[in-house]
Design an enzyme around this catalytic site. Structure first.
Site, PDB file in Angstrom:
ATOM      1  N   GLY A 134     -10.248  33.411  43.519  1.00 62.41           N
ATOM      2  CA  GLY A 134     -10.427  32.758  44.816  1.00 62.41           C
ATOM      3  C   GLY A 134      -9.651  33.492  45.891  1.00 62.41           C
ATOM      4  N   GLU A 164       1.657  32.914  45.619  1.00 64.53           N
ATOM      5  CA  GLU A 164       1.783  33.953  46.636  1.00 64.53           C
ATOM      6  C   GLU A 164       3.080  34.758  46.550  1.00 64.53           C
ATOM      7  OE1 GLU A 164      -0.809  32.203  49.263  1.00 64.53           O
ATOM      8  OE2 GLU A 164      -0.578  30.610  47.806  1.00 64.53           O
ATOM      9  N   ARG A 168      11.462  25.438  38.525  1.00 62.91           N
ATOM     10  CA  ARG A 168      11.190  25.435  37.091  1.00 62.91           C
ATOM     11  C   ARG A 168       9.924  26.230  36.784  1.00 62.91           C
ATOM     12  NH1 ARG A 168      10.994  19.834  34.389  1.00 62.91           N
ATOM     13  NH2 ARG A 168      13.125  20.334  33.805  1.00 62.91           N
ATOM     14  N   ILE A 186      -8.356  28.592  39.618  1.00 60.01           N
ATOM     15  CA  ILE A 186      -8.984  29.832  40.073  1.00 60.01           C
ATOM     16  C   ILE A 186      -8.506  31.022  39.240  1.00 60.01           C
ATOM     17  CG2 ILE A 186      -9.482  29.026  42.392  1.00 60.01           C
ATOM     18  CD1 ILE A 186      -6.967  30.367  43.395  1.00 60.01           C
ATOM     19  N   GLY A 187      -8.081  30.697  38.012  1.00 61.31           N
ATOM     20  CA  GLY A 187      -7.616  31.756  37.119  1.00 61.31           C
ATOM     21  C   GLY A 187      -6.111  31.769  36.985  1.00 61.31           C
ATOM     22  N   THR A 188      -5.462  30.792  37.616  1.00 64.34           N
ATOM     23  CA  THR A 188      -4.006  30.799  37.690  1.00 64.34           C
ATOM     24  C   THR A 188      -3.341  30.224  36.443  1.00 64.34           C
ATOM     25  OG1 THR A 188      -4.240  28.689  38.809  1.00 64.34           O
ATOM     26  CG2 THR A 188      -3.995  30.617  40.186  1.00 64.34           C
ATOM     27  N   THR A 237       1.849  32.429  31.758  1.00 67.91           N
ATOM     28  CA  THR A 237       0.941  32.375  32.912  1.00 67.91           C
ATOM     29  C   THR A 237       1.707  32.670  34.203  1.00 67.91           C
ATOM     30  OG1 THR A 237       1.237  29.975  33.015  1.00 67.91           O
ATOM     31  CG2 THR A 237      -0.705  30.785  31.850  1.00 67.91           C
ATOM     32  N   GLY A 260       5.868  26.615  42.587  1.00 71.08           N
ATOM     33  CA  GLY A 260       4.605  27.347  42.798  1.00 71.08           C
ATOM     34  C   GLY A 260       4.790  28.843  42.872  1.00 71.08           C
TER      35      GLY A 260
END
Lengths: 749, 335
Positions: free
Chosen positions: A248, A715, A638, A475-477, A644, A712
């Site tokens: 994405g 980015e 965390r 989206i592949g994350t 991943t 998160g």
């Protein structure tokens, strides 16, 4: 915790590598028809004539939709606003004869096969009356203006008002640097092209048609809302499903025009319709906007920064005020008393830009962090030292709030150690390896750590399995995987007994996947709903006849190994599957909404941080740059799954190399058209460009951001890389290249 | 993409017959370029004649020391062929610098010669392009022409509105090595067999930029023959591009040298990415013969080779870049 923090393998990995995972354009139904988009060829003007007769004459062609014969859709702009729409008047496909940008869809050919549709599309004749257009940002900088305000400001705050007198402080500073930066537009180019399969389910309730829509999107609910508003459907007429997304990077944050066209055709023809875009057409909607920036830094001799100016002008369309947060980051990173941060936009005859991985962040970071590197050299200070000297303990851009957590110092320390930064010769051009120059550069990165409200459902099935769902996207994350981990740990179930589902508007509402907030947002919702389901199960157990939990409180039990147990006496236990029997043999379900406590979070500035260290080799005779190794040290709260997570950061680093050295959508301003609109000429790295990439997650505890302490990672791996690479190129060659991408001609000339 | 029919003849005569009876038929080898061009609505063959069943395969040694590369042999087979690797390492290296393994597995030697330009304007049917649509003008002149030609465009062609102007480049890597090796293309057609020296196979745009090569209508390439001289000791292929693989050359250089000690006794220099055909200039090569392998001599040759080059704006850097590449390649070949 059994699974959180463990490198659990992707739960969807098998389906993906065996092709079982289906993407939007892979859902087949009998009688499916195929739409092919005819793209406009001028940047501005009017369509004077469209002749579809030759296309309609091709056997197998069902209809050619143009602005002249399109079915009626909603009148008002508000109906065309998706959940990520900037202020303005959204683009309406096939609305009228007006051409707003080159590549605009001007017709949709629908046929019984894709091949027939594609051929017939080549026979549609379109004539135009061209008008003068403006597509060059650099030629229109004097048109820059403040963007309009809107909902977008919530996640994209405008720059703070200037504080102090930056110009005065700059003039008085004994050491100063001024830099000017330009980067061109970039296109997301996920591997999967945009596509929508609209299945016409016939007339159902009260004779109203129903549609099942498989869409490539980062938010199925946003696509559903968009379609409902425009075509006047109710919620029970439209279901949007998007189980897998082939990349994405932000391109799926807004519904793209193939969704509109496919639904329009399906509704009108009462047939199932698929519309897919070509790679060339992937260059005909949102993109990272061209941006021009100026930075000025002043410092006292000891390295204290006394003046900071950062101004950016980004391109937008004539119809929407797309904005990015470009300059605010400079204020967050460096708490300078005399600071001016400015951001403006220039409308051009282009499609509206669209958030692309680390939107604004990677742009602004590149400018401030290359300027910092230049300042460090002027001061004869190590670049890391300069950053430590000016380390911000609070975020003045939001009113002097402390950071909820900020282990950036540790990023510097661990990153530098892993990289071997202490061996760096501060002088440029000082290191050779064979006939190439070697350079080392570093930069700081920063990104938001938001947690939004979201809903999720958890079901203990009749088989004693746990099924959790939320209408988010992966989206592949790795969303599927980490949510499965969180659910399994919260209810103490073996991971193989837990399944997480997403990407379906029949599921509880969730925001689109983006902004690096999905792990935190959906993770919080999953934890919440599993906790709530646990409470429900506890009550069921407590109420049962002769219950060993009769006297217990919920706080006194815990869930582990598929059982509920008394904490003080683990021998008192009940298998979760028995709760189904207690519920009359029915599954037990719960739906919850998670909302982070705003009283708690709003007192803090919440961000992830990073430090990137990069080595480049530059062949000075030929101008070629190779990133031979890079270390990214990441502080992001965390880490739910180091496997991943690492993959996310590595991907971000590759994007950084791409942005720094290769990506550039080249426009011919005479035609207002992107010319390198394919993957042969729009370059992104190949394996041969990628060498040694190393990721460090520094330990960071954050009790503020959300109950999971998750920040998160989407980015932050990218943000610091372009600046670190540019700084390394300078260190290798002694040449400051402030524009991107750093292609060999920019190194040589 | 227009509708088309498909034939797979098993003899050269039948293949030629297909073209004779249908002027809009086209041969297809690996299809690695033609299919793209059809999808992008640039080529519109009504019949595809698959050449892969023709008896044009194999790599074989000829009695006089030449090596024959069959037209339908894939680029991958050619690059990894033991005879090619040992006798013409320059060719092997050059093929492997091009495309990707997947493409090389499909692409044929014959087809490689017929790759069409990667000019953005040629690929975008909304743009003027004399090569795609003769007489429509050349949008690359005055446009975004970073990947375009600096040699052989002739200054008289510099007007974007000229009905014959063209600054496209020919994209093949393999052909650059074939030019340096002075390969000979064996073709056959209605008028029988003929041999075309590689230097004469591709052409400059001249007044017919739509024509990439000198093959006559209804002719077919049977093989590419390599002369015995393979420059096994002193050779290199240097390709400069915007990423490390799977990108077309901004500038590439194929060098083959024969040396006696530090003295150059024979020199071939072919450039890719700079012209409408692989670019050689015998005069520049002669400057090196009998000379010592020194950077100064390399520079003289490079300056001579690029004399008269014309930049069109975005691609002007290629003039100097090509000189740098030549000097580097000669240096590598003599080391």
């Amino acid at each position: 915790m059994t699974y959180i923090g463990q490198p659990v393998k992707r739960v969807d990995g098998y389906d993906k590598v065996t092709g079982k995972a289906k993407y939007a354009a892979e859902f087949n139904v009998p009688g499916l028809t195929y739409g092919y988009v005819v793209s406009g060829t001028i940047a501005k003007g009017k369509i004077t004539r469209i002749d579809s007769s030759r296309a309609l004459a091709v056997p197998g062609v069902i209809q050619v939709f143009t602005h002249e014969n399109r079915p009626h859709t909603a009148w008002f702009d508000i109906n065309y606003k998706d959940l990520d729409a900037p202020p303005g008047s959204p683009f309406r496909p096939l609305h009228d004869a007006q051409i707003k940008y080159s590549g605009q869809p001007v017709a949709l050919v629908v046929a019984e096969t894709f091949e027939v549709a594609r051929y017939a599309a080549s026979l549609v004749v379109v004539e135009y009356n061209e008008e003068a257009h403006e597509t060059s940002l650099e030629a229109n900088l004097d048109e820059a203006r403040d963007p309009k305000s809107g909902m977008a400001d919530l996640l994209k705050p405008k720059p703070p008002k200037p504080r102090g007198h930056a110009d005065k402080a700059l003039a008085a500073a004994p050491v100063s640097v001024q830099t000017h930066h330009v980067h061109g537009p970039q296109h997301h180019n996920p591997m999967e092209m945009f596509g929508t399969t609209v299945v016409y389910d016939g007339e159902q309730k009260k004779g109203k048609p129903h549609f099942t829509i498989y869409d490539k999107t980062q938010g199925a609910p946003s696509s559903q809302l968009y379609v409902k508003q425009i075509f006047g459907f109710s919620s029970d007429q439209v279901r949007v499903i998007s189980p897998y997304v082939g990349g994405g990077f932000g391109s799926g944050l807004r519904p793209q025009y193939q969704l509109f066209l496919a639904v329009m055709a399906a509704k009108e023809l009462k047939r199932s319709v698929r519309v897919t875009l070509t790679r060339q057409q992937m260059f005909t909607f949102g993109h990272r906007p061209e941006t021009v920036q100026d930075v000025a830094l002043g410092a006292s001799a000891d390295g204290t920064i006394t003046a900071l100016k950062h101004r950016a002008v980004g391109a937008t369309s004539q119809f929407e005020d797309y904005t990015e947060v470009v300059v605010n980051w400079s204020g967050m990173l460096y708490d300078v008393p005399d600071t001016t941060l400015e951001y403006q936009i220039t409308p051009l005859d282009l499609y509206s830009p669209l958030d692309m991985r680390a939107p604004g962040g990677v742009t602004g970071d590149h400018a401030i962090e290359t300027a910092m590197d230049a300042l460090a050299y002027e001061l004869k200070m190590d670049p890391v030292e300069l950053r430590l000297k000016n380390y911000s303990e609070k975020d003045w851009t939001v009113g002097d709030k402390p950071y909820s957590s900020k282990e950036l110092r540790e990023c510097f320390r661990q990153g530098a150690e892993r990289f071997g930064w202490e061996n760096r010769n501060p002088e440029p051009r000082a290191t050779k390896r064979g006939n190439v120059l070697v350079g080392w550069g570093m930069a700081t990165g920063i990104w938001d750590a938001n947690t939004l409200p979201a809903r999720a459902e958890a079901v203990l099935t009749v088989n004693g399995k746990l099924r959790v769902s939320s209408a988010t996207a992966d989206i592949g994350t790795g969303t599927y995987t980490i949510m499965t981990q969180i659910a399994a740990d919260t209810l103490g179930m073996p991971i193989d007994d837990v399944i997480f589902k997403l990407g379906d508007t029949d599921m509880p509402l969730a925001p689109f996947q983006g902004g690096s907030f999905t792990a935190a947002t959906i993770g919080s919702a999953v934890k919440q709903v599993c906790t709530d389901l646990g409470k429900k199960l506890f009550k069921l157990a407590q109420k049962s006849k002769g219950s060993p939990f009769y006297d217990a409180d919920y706080d006194e039990v815990r869930f582990a190994d598929g059982h509920m147990r008394l904490k003080k006496d683990p021998s008192v236990t009940m298998p979760l599957i028995d709760m189904v029997a207690l519920n009359g043999g029915r599954s037990v379900s719960e739906t919850s909404t998670s909302i982070v406590n705003p009283l708690k979070t709003s007192n803090y500035s919440r961000h992830t941080h990073s430090a990137a260290f990069v080595e480049v080799e530059v062949d000075e005779d030929l101008g070629t740059v190779t990133v031979t190794r890079a270390v990214s040290a990441i502080a992001a709260g965390r880490i739910l799954n180091p496997r991943t997570a690492r993959s996310q950061i590595i991907g971000g680093m590759v994007w950084g190399i791409s942005s720094a050295l290769q990506e550039d959508s080249k426009m011919d301003h005479r035609y207002g058209r992107f010319m390198n609109h394919n993957l042969a000429e729009y370059h992104v790295p190949v394996n041969a460009d990628i060498h040694d990439l190393d990721v460090i997650f520094v330990e960071e505890h954050d009790e503020i951001v959300n109950p999971l302490g998750v920040k998160g990672l989407g980015e932050i791996g990218l943000v610091a890389m372009p600046a670190a690479i540019a700084n390394a190129v300078w260190h290798a060659t002694g040449k400051r290249i402030y524009d991107l991408p750093i292609t060999l001609d920019r190194v040589l000339y | 993409m227009n509708p088309f029919t498909y034939a797979r003849p098993d003899s050269v005569d039948k293949a030629l017959g297909e073209l004779r009876t249908n002027p809009t038929a086209k041969f297809i080898g690996g299809g690695t370029n033609l299919i793209d061009l059809m999808k992008e609505n640039i080529e519109h063959p009504t019949r595809l004649v698959d050449v892969n069943r023709l008896p044009l395969g194999g790599i074989s040694e000829l009695p006089d020391g030449r090596l024959r590369l069959g037209a339908t042999v894939t680029n991958a087979e050619t690059a990894y062929n033991e005879l090619v690797k040992t006798r013409y390492p320059l060719l092997s290296q050059t093929i492997l610098a091009g495309a990707s393994p997947q493409l090389r597995n499909m692409a044929t030697n014959g087809g490689n010669l017929f790759q069409r330009t990667r000019c953005y304007y040629f690929y975008d049917t909304s743009m003027p392009c004399n090569k795609r649509q003769p007489g429509s003008g050349c949008a690359a002149i005055g446009g975004y022409n970073r990947i375009h030609a600096i040699l052989g465009t002739t200054s008289g062609n510099a007007d974007a509105t000229s009905p014959t102007a063209c600054i496209a480049t020919y994209p093949s890597d393999m052909a650059v090595a074939l030019a340096a090796l002075e390969a000979v293309v064996q073709v056959t057609g209605p008028n029988g067999e003929r041999s075309i020296n590689f230097a004469d196979f591709h052409r400059l745009p001249g007044n017919e930029p739509q024509r990439d090569n000198t093959l006559e209508a209804n002719e077919i390439v049977k093989s590419i023959d390599l002369p015995a001289k393979g420059f096994t000791e002193n050779h290199t292929y240097l390709k400069l591009r915007d990423r490390s693989s799977y990108a077309f050359a901004l500038v590439s250089v194929a060098v083959g040298l024969e040396m006696a000690g530090n003295t150059i006794t024979d020199a071939r220099i072919a450039l890719g990415g700079v012209a409408h055909k692989p670019w050689r200039k015998p005069e520049a090569e002669q400057l090196l013969v009998g000379k010592a392998a020194t950077p100064e001599n390399f520079q003289l040759a490079a300056d001579n080779l690029l004399a008269g080059a014309i930049g069109y704006g975005h691609n002007t850097f290629k003039i100097d870049l090509a000189k740098r590449a030549i000097v580097r390649a000669l240096g590598e070949a003599t080391n």
